[in-house]
Motif scaffolding. Sequence first.
Motif, PDB file in Angstrom:
ATOM      1  N   GLU A 107     102.548  55.127  38.822  1.00  0.00           N
ATOM      2  CA  GLU A 107     101.265  55.220  39.528  1.00  0.00           C
ATOM      3  C   GLU A 107     100.960  56.660  39.959  1.00  0.00           C
ATOM      4  O   GLU A 107      99.817  57.095  39.909  1.00  0.00           O
ATOM      5  CB  GLU A 107     101.250  54.265  40.723  1.00  0.00           C
ATOM      6  N   VAL A 108     102.012  57.392  40.370  1.00  0.00           N
ATOM      7  CA  VAL A 108     101.802  58.808  40.719  1.00  0.00           C
ATOM      8  C   VAL A 108     101.339  59.577  39.478  1.00  0.00           C
ATOM      9  O   VAL A 108     100.398  60.375  39.540  1.00  0.00           O
ATOM     10  CB  VAL A 108     103.081  59.436  41.323  1.00  0.00           C
ATOM     11  N   ALA A 109     101.961  59.296  38.323  1.00  0.00           N
ATOM     12  CA  ALA A 109     101.578  59.988  37.082  1.00  0.00           C
ATOM     13  C   ALA A 109     100.131  59.657  36.698  1.00  0.00           C
ATOM     14  O   ALA A 109      99.369  60.532  36.269  1.00  0.00           O
ATOM     15  CB  ALA A 109     102.534  59.611  35.957  1.00  0.00           C
ATOM     16  N   GLU A 110      99.740  58.394  36.889  1.00  0.00           N
ATOM     17  CA  GLU A 110      98.368  57.994  36.552  1.00  0.00           C
ATOM     18  C   GLU A 110      97.371  58.699  37.471  1.00  0.00           C
ATOM     19  O   GLU A 110      96.323  59.188  37.044  1.00  0.00           O
ATOM     20  CB  GLU A 110      98.234  56.471  36.665  1.00  0.00           C
ATOM     21  N   LEU A 111      97.739  58.752  38.741  1.00  0.00           N
ATOM     22  CA  LEU A 111      96.902  59.410  39.742  1.00  0.00           C
ATOM     23  C   LEU A 111      96.751  60.902  39.422  1.00  0.00           C
ATOM     24  O   LEU A 111      95.655  61.462  39.444  1.00  0.00           O
ATOM     25  CB  LEU A 111      97.593  59.212  41.092  1.00  0.00           C
ATOM     26  N   VAL A 131     107.044  63.287  35.478  1.00  0.00           N
ATOM     27  CA  VAL A 131     106.838  63.171  36.921  1.00  0.00           C
ATOM     28  C   VAL A 131     108.129  62.734  37.627  1.00  0.00           C
ATOM     29  O   VAL A 131     108.458  63.236  38.702  1.00  0.00           O
ATOM     30  CB  VAL A 131     105.668  62.194  37.211  1.00  0.00           C
ATOM     31  N   THR A 132     108.870  61.815  37.010  1.00  0.00           N
ATOM     32  CA  THR A 132     110.088  61.290  37.642  1.00  0.00           C
ATOM     33  C   THR A 132     111.083  62.388  38.043  1.00  0.00           C
ATOM     34  O   THR A 132     111.534  62.407  39.195  1.00  0.00           O
ATOM     35  CB  THR A 132     110.742  60.219  36.746  1.00  0.00           C
ATOM     36  N   ILE A 134     110.539  65.453  38.776  1.00  0.00           N
ATOM     37  CA  ILE A 134     109.954  66.243  39.878  1.00  0.00           C
ATOM     38  C   ILE A 134     110.098  65.472  41.188  1.00  0.00           C
ATOM     39  O   ILE A 134     110.493  66.021  42.217  1.00  0.00           O
ATOM     40  CB  ILE A 134     108.472  66.576  39.583  1.00  0.00           C
ATOM     41  N   LEU A 135     109.814  64.163  41.130  1.00  0.00           N
ATOM     42  CA  LEU A 135     109.953  63.332  42.335  1.00  0.00           C
ATOM     43  C   LEU A 135     111.410  63.275  42.785  1.00  0.00           C
ATOM     44  O   LEU A 135     111.700  63.313  43.984  1.00  0.00           O
ATOM     45  CB  LEU A 135     109.422  61.923  42.067  1.00  0.00           C
ATOM     46  N   ASN A 136     112.337  63.187  41.826  1.00  0.00           N
ATOM     47  CA  ASN A 136     113.750  63.148  42.199  1.00  0.00           C
ATOM     48  C   ASN A 136     114.189  64.447  42.846  1.00  0.00           C
ATOM     49  O   ASN A 136     114.974  64.446  43.796  1.00  0.00           O
ATOM     50  CB  ASN A 136     114.618  62.857  40.970  1.00  0.00           C
ATOM     51  N   ALA A 137     113.642  65.560  42.364  1.00  0.00           N
ATOM     52  CA  ALA A 137     114.046  66.863  42.893  1.00  0.00           C
ATOM     53  C   ALA A 137     113.534  67.081  44.316  1.00  0.00           C
ATOM     54  O   ALA A 137     114.138  67.831  45.083  1.00  0.00           O
ATOM     55  CB  ALA A 137     113.550  67.976  41.980  1.00  0.00           C
ATOM     56  N   CYS A 138     112.426  66.445  44.682  1.00  0.00           N
ATOM     57  CA  CYS A 138     111.906  66.683  46.039  1.00  0.00           C
ATOM     58  C   CYS A 138     112.179  65.508  46.973  1.00  0.00           C
ATOM     59  O   CYS A 138     111.603  65.414  48.049  1.00  0.00           O
ATOM     60  CB  CYS A 138     110.411  67.028  46.022  1.00  0.00           C
TER      61      CYS A 138
END
Length: 140
Positions: A107-111, A131-132, A134-138
């Motif tokens: 959903e974040v990628a779609e957004l 995106v995954t 990047i989300l894991n890194a932060c």
Amino acid sequence: MNRCLSGLVGILFVSISLVSCQTDEEIKRQRYITEGILIFKNNCANCHQDKGQGVASLYPPIAGSDYLRDKKSVICLIRYGQQGKIVVNGKVYNRPMPAQPQLSDLEVAELITYMYNEWGGETKLTNVKDVTPILNACKK
Ligand code: HEC
């Protein structure tokens, strides 16, 4: 077949082959955007408004925002929220933005795909595969 009819059949054939020439990537981009519009309406538009224009000095605009240049920060900000002063187009904002943990990586990628195609001058897909990490890194 008269000439008019065969012309029509020709046009039909050309348009069908044009449609089927769309790459998988393009079909996916359009699907992401369609989903992204809904996700934005349901989770973001309350504050940032339907056209991303924001609200006075309370909620910063997303349309035309120079903050969009840093896509990694935008991805992380959606999942984890944002506190403290930020500057958007030279203007200071300082209100907490709530985290959006209910949104999946997809959903974040779609957004992101919707926002950057609509307001960030992009005509491409931001794939969930990118995106995954990047989300894991932060992760907080
Ligand atoms: C409750 C209101 C609220 C909601 C809901 C909200 N935001 Fe925000 N958003 C803010 C505020 C306030 C800031 C500025 C934060 C600060 O001052 O530190 C902000 C900042 C931002 C920024 C960085 C600055 C800019 O305008 O470019 C982006 C991008 C953003 N939000 C996107 C989103 C997205 C996408 C969603 C939906 C998933 C969302 N926001 C949901 C209030 C909200």
